[in-house]
Scaffold this motif. Structure first.
Motif, mmCIF file in Angstrom:
data_model
loop_
_atom_site.group_PDB
_atom_site.id
_atom_site.type_symbol
_atom_site.label_atom_id
_atom_site.label_comp_id
_atom_site.label_asym_id
_atom_site.label_seq_id
_atom_site.Cartn_x
_atom_site.Cartn_y
_atom_site.Cartn_z
ATOM 1 N N LYS A 551 39.753 124.269 107.018
ATOM 2 C CA LYS A 551 40.812 124.180 105.924
ATOM 3 C C LYS A 551 40.016 124.337 104.521
ATOM 4 O O LYS A 551 38.942 123.873 104.344
ATOM 5 C CB LYS A 551 41.418 122.865 105.841
ATOM 6 C CG LYS A 551 42.377 122.921 107.239
ATOM 7 C CD LYS A 551 43.104 121.461 107.120
ATOM 8 C CE LYS A 551 44.150 121.474 108.491
ATOM 9 N NZ LYS A 551 44.653 120.249 108.833
ATOM 10 N N LEU A 553 39.464 122.883 101.038
ATOM 11 C CA LEU A 553 39.557 121.699 100.363
ATOM 12 C C LEU A 553 39.735 121.569 98.750
ATOM 13 O O LEU A 553 40.437 120.989 98.173
ATOM 14 C CB LEU A 553 38.583 120.688 100.811
ATOM 15 C CG LEU A 553 38.486 120.357 102.401
ATOM 16 C CD1 LEU A 553 37.341 119.493 102.523
ATOM 17 C CD2 LEU A 553 39.638 119.892 102.859
ATOM 18 N N GLY A 584 38.348 114.838 101.845
ATOM 19 C CA GLY A 584 39.179 115.539 102.895
ATOM 20 C C GLY A 584 39.142 114.938 104.209
ATOM 21 O O GLY A 584 40.178 114.877 104.794
ATOM 22 N N ARG A 585 38.050 114.380 104.877
ATOM 23 C CA ARG A 585 37.926 113.961 105.971
ATOM 24 C C ARG A 585 38.601 112.505 105.909
ATOM 25 O O ARG A 585 39.319 112.119 107.095
ATOM 26 C CB ARG A 585 36.571 113.579 106.357
ATOM 27 C CG ARG A 585 35.780 114.939 106.644
ATOM 28 C CD ARG A 585 34.208 114.797 107.037
ATOM 29 N NE ARG A 585 33.670 116.018 107.276
ATOM 30 C CZ ARG A 585 32.452 116.162 107.615
ATOM 31 N NH1 ARG A 585 31.681 115.235 107.816
ATOM 32 N NH2 ARG A 585 31.933 117.512 107.854
ATOM 33 N N GLU A 587 41.520 111.493 104.305
ATOM 34 C CA GLU A 587 42.575 112.136 104.283
ATOM 35 C C GLU A 587 43.217 112.440 105.657
ATOM 36 O O GLU A 587 44.200 112.277 105.988
ATOM 37 C CB GLU A 587 42.886 113.130 103.287
ATOM 38 C CG GLU A 587 44.629 113.566 103.154
ATOM 39 C CD GLU A 587 44.711 114.533 101.981
ATOM 40 O OE1 GLU A 587 45.831 114.942 102.035
ATOM 41 O OE2 GLU A 587 43.782 114.866 101.279
ATOM 42 N N SER A 588 42.269 113.402 106.319
ATOM 43 C CA SER A 588 42.527 113.817 107.752
ATOM 44 C C SER A 588 42.786 112.630 108.624
ATOM 45 O O SER A 588 43.426 112.787 109.522
ATOM 46 C CB SER A 588 41.419 114.712 108.087
ATOM 47 O OG SER A 588 41.747 115.261 109.212
ATOM 48 N N ARG A 589 41.781 111.681 108.389
ATOM 49 C CA ARG A 589 41.820 110.489 109.580
ATOM 50 C C ARG A 589 43.377 109.675 109.283
ATOM 51 O O ARG A 589 43.934 109.286 109.973
ATOM 52 C CB ARG A 589 40.694 109.697 109.110
ATOM 53 C CG ARG A 589 39.388 110.229 109.810
ATOM 54 C CD ARG A 589 38.454 108.904 109.623
ATOM 55 N NE ARG A 589 37.779 108.647 108.194
ATOM 56 C CZ ARG A 589 36.634 109.345 107.614
ATOM 57 N NH1 ARG A 589 36.288 110.190 108.514
ATOM 58 N NH2 ARG A 589 36.347 108.894 106.427
ATOM 59 N N ASN A 591 46.001 110.858 108.251
ATOM 60 C CA ASN A 591 47.064 111.550 108.592
ATOM 61 C C ASN A 591 47.054 111.867 110.160
ATOM 62 O O ASN A 591 47.948 112.510 110.831
ATOM 63 C CB ASN A 591 47.050 113.181 108.036
ATOM 64 C CG ASN A 591 47.390 113.040 106.553
ATOM 65 O OD1 ASN A 591 47.789 112.218 105.972
ATOM 66 N ND2 ASN A 591 46.822 114.201 105.967
ATOM 67 N N ALA A 593 44.651 113.163 112.081
ATOM 68 C CA ALA A 593 44.218 114.505 112.539
ATOM 69 C C ALA A 593 42.771 114.385 113.048
ATOM 70 O O ALA A 593 42.423 115.443 113.575
ATOM 71 C CB ALA A 593 44.360 115.757 111.515
ATOM 72 N N ALA A 595 38.709 113.550 111.909
ATOM 73 C CA ALA A 595 37.784 114.029 110.976
ATOM 74 C C ALA A 595 37.090 115.517 111.248
ATOM 75 O O ALA A 595 36.798 116.067 110.552
ATOM 76 C CB ALA A 595 36.622 113.034 110.481
#
Length: 597
Positions: A551, A553, A584-585, A587-589, A591, A593, A595
């Motif tokens: 993605k 970022l 970004g990682r 935020e991914s965690r 959510n 999803a 890392a």
């Protein structure tokens, strides 16, 4: 020279090989040095300086032709096995077994080194904790990212506890996060185990962390000392200047670096240009060169002193002058008057997706690239950069989305698009057993050049990149191989040039020469798309995109991306890159999803 307590002691050390085309090549030439124990020591120097040869002699893998070399008090020439029993050595291309898992690689290297079963459990646990790879013990090594492979290589090197660790460019080709992690591990080993470490590196910020630095050039030792002592060589000569908003920093850098009678070095940083004046440079001439722009003094860096030493050595060496791009017709330009940028984009990417089975390597990526723009694709190892890159080049079909290059839809006109682009791959992809001329003639023919047109273009790029026609490609130093690869990619005068980590593992001097060429190409209207792990090189780009886990970022000018990282990240691109990826990682965690590794 006393060997009392010395980890490595060399006196009059020499190693000679037969040069391509005959004649002796003194890879290490009368080198005398003393490495102190329990410290981190750096070997730095341009490509072909002799760093790897010296390190291989320290490891007992090469026998000196002259002089003496003692490692851990042992005469290496007389008893190399005794040295090898007490050291660990990680070469540039460490041999992981990609079909074996992380744990199986550790077990194999423990077997090879005869590590007792009772010692392994504790040693493996420590290495896995230090490298943060305990979660991945069952994963095949071939499925690891580049940074994780380097960490596994280091762990395998350290399955036994050595008295001396030799690391030959351990961070070449890895991203800033992986570099940071590797150096944390090395620092921990030095501090907690009192380990002596010798590392060769192309990164001056890494050398600056060491207690002792040895600067090599063409087999000889140019200088040695603590980083602070070496920095003193540039005291009073280092400045920073900010160009006006309409002028890209790289254009000002090119102007300064071309004025070698006045300027030793110049490099874009944080929207400004850092430069080093020649000692005794005429003040009025420097003012005229800056064209009314005000320069301010700045603190000297180790790289400033390093570049001063190399420029002084190369002052009369025509082979290493900065190669400028040959004049070329400018393509149609937009009304904005900015070197051809503007108008209809030459690359259009909309919702680009690439899947490998159930794995999404690139997810819904969107961006444009203008004519004459330098566009950077940045990201950690395994982020999807190379996959995106290969799709842009027409080497890999997209799973979904829209992709246009040079006005052509890559779904329907991939071959036509390829004829209008040049490509320089991450790994040297030319034929090592052929000469420079033979490689260029072969690739020129592949691009459809024939007869006089082929001969003219081969002659032009050899002159442009200052290449020796009869040199055998496979034995050229890294910086020269990179020049040859660039020359091959530009033979057919492409509109768009794709460069996949072209400066990985080459020294600062070679990187300056490379970017001087790229700046000239962009000024002539060539569009450049580049991936790199040197964050300083993002400052040469008009815009950059930072990817992770497939993605995007961040997307924008270097200044905009630094701003996105937040004030706490610092002002340099390296800090901004790390902050954006970690944000970004996180935020991914949040959510759910994950890392991604």
């Amino acid at each position: 020279m006393s060997d009392s307590g010395a980890t490595v002691l060399a006196a009059g050390l020499r190693k000679t090989f037969e040069a391509p085309g005959g004649g002796p090549l003194h890879a290490v030439d009368e080198v005398s040095l003393r490495v102190r124990p329990g410290e981190l020591t750096a070997l730095v120097g341009p490509d072909g300086a002799g760093k790897t040869t010296l390190m291989r002699m320290m490891a007992g893998l090469l026998t000196p032709d002259a002089g003496t070399l003692r490692v851990l008090g042992i005469d290496v020439a007389k008893d190399p096995q005794a040295v090898q029993d007490r050291i660990s050595y990680m070469p540039q291309r460490f041999g992981l077994y990609e079909d074996l898992s992380v744990q199986e690689n550790l077990d194999l290297y423990a077997d090879l080194h005869g590590v007792p079963r009772g010692v392994r459990r504790e040693r493996f646990a420590r290495m896995l904790e230090m490298t943060d790879m305990a979660r991945f013990t069952g994963r095949p090594a071939g499925k690891l990212s580049g940074g994780m492979k380097q960490k596994l290589g280091l762990a395998c090197t350290l399955v036994r506890s050595p008295d001396l660790l030799l690391l030959d460019e351990p961070s070449a080709g890895v991203d800033p996060l992986s570099r940071r992690d590797l150096w944390k591990i090395v620092r921990q080993l030095v501090d907690e185990e009192d380990l002596s470490v010798i590392v060769s590196t192309a990164y001056m910020d890494e050398a600056g962390r060491c207690a002792q630095v040895f600067v090599m050039h063409e087999g000889k030792l140019l200088a040695e000392g603590a980083p602070d002592a070496l920095r003193e060589r540039a005291r009073g000569l280092t400045f920073v200047v900010s160009p006006p908003p309409a002028m890209p920093a790289r254009d000002l850098q090119a102007r300064l670096i071309d004025a070698d009678a006045l300027i030793v070095d110049a490099v874009p940083k944080a929207g400004a240009v850092w430069f080093v004046r020649q000692p005794g440079a005429d003040e009025r001439a420097v003012r005229e060169l800056l064209g009314g722009m005000d320069d301010q003094p700045r603190r000297e860096e180790l790289e400033d002193a390093f570049m001063m030493m190399l420029r002084r050595q190369h002052a009369r060496d025509a082979d290493l002058e900065v190669p400028a791009a040959a004049p070329r017709p400018s393509p149609p330009t937009a009304a904005d008057g900015k070197g051809g940028k503007g108008g209809k984009p030459v690359i259009v990417v909309r919702d680009l997706v690439r899947k490998f089975g159930g794995f999404t390597a690139v997810a819904s990526t969107t961006f444009d690239v203008a004519r004459g723009e330098i566009f950077g694709l940045l990201g950690p190892n395994g982020a999807g950069k190379t996959t995106t890159f290969r799709m842009l080049c027409g080497l890999l079909p997209a799973t979904g989305g829209r992709l246009e290059v040079a006005g052509l839809d890559l779904r329907t006109a991939r071959a036509q698009a390829r004829a209008r682009i040049g490509y320089v791959s991450q790994k040297f992809a030319l034929y090592g057993n052929l000469t420079v001329r033979q490689n260029l003639e072969f690739f020129g023919g592949a691009y459809g050049l024939r007869g006089q047109a082929l001969r003219a273009r081969v002659a032009a790029v050899m002159e442009q990149f200052n290449l020796e026609p009869a040199a055998v490609s496979g034995v050229l130093p890294g910086g020269y191989r990179q020049r040859l690869a660039m020359a091959a990619g530009l033979l057919h005068e492409p509109e768009i040039l794709f460069l996949d980590e072209p400066t990985s593992g080459i020294d600062p001097l070679a990187r300056r020469a490379f970017w001087r060429t790229i700046t000239a190409l962009a000024q002539g209207g060539v569009t450049v798309v580049i991936t790199t792990h040197f964050m300083e090189e993002a400052e040469y780009c008009d815009r950059i995109a930072i990817q992770d886990a497939g993605k995007v970022l961040a997307l924008g000018t270097p200044q905009e991306v630094r701003g996105q990282a937040g004030r706490g990240a610092g002002t340099d691109m390296n800090s901004a890159f790390i902050a954006i990826v970690e944000q970004g990682r996180a935020e991914s965690r949040r959510n759910g999803a994950g890392a991604g590794a």
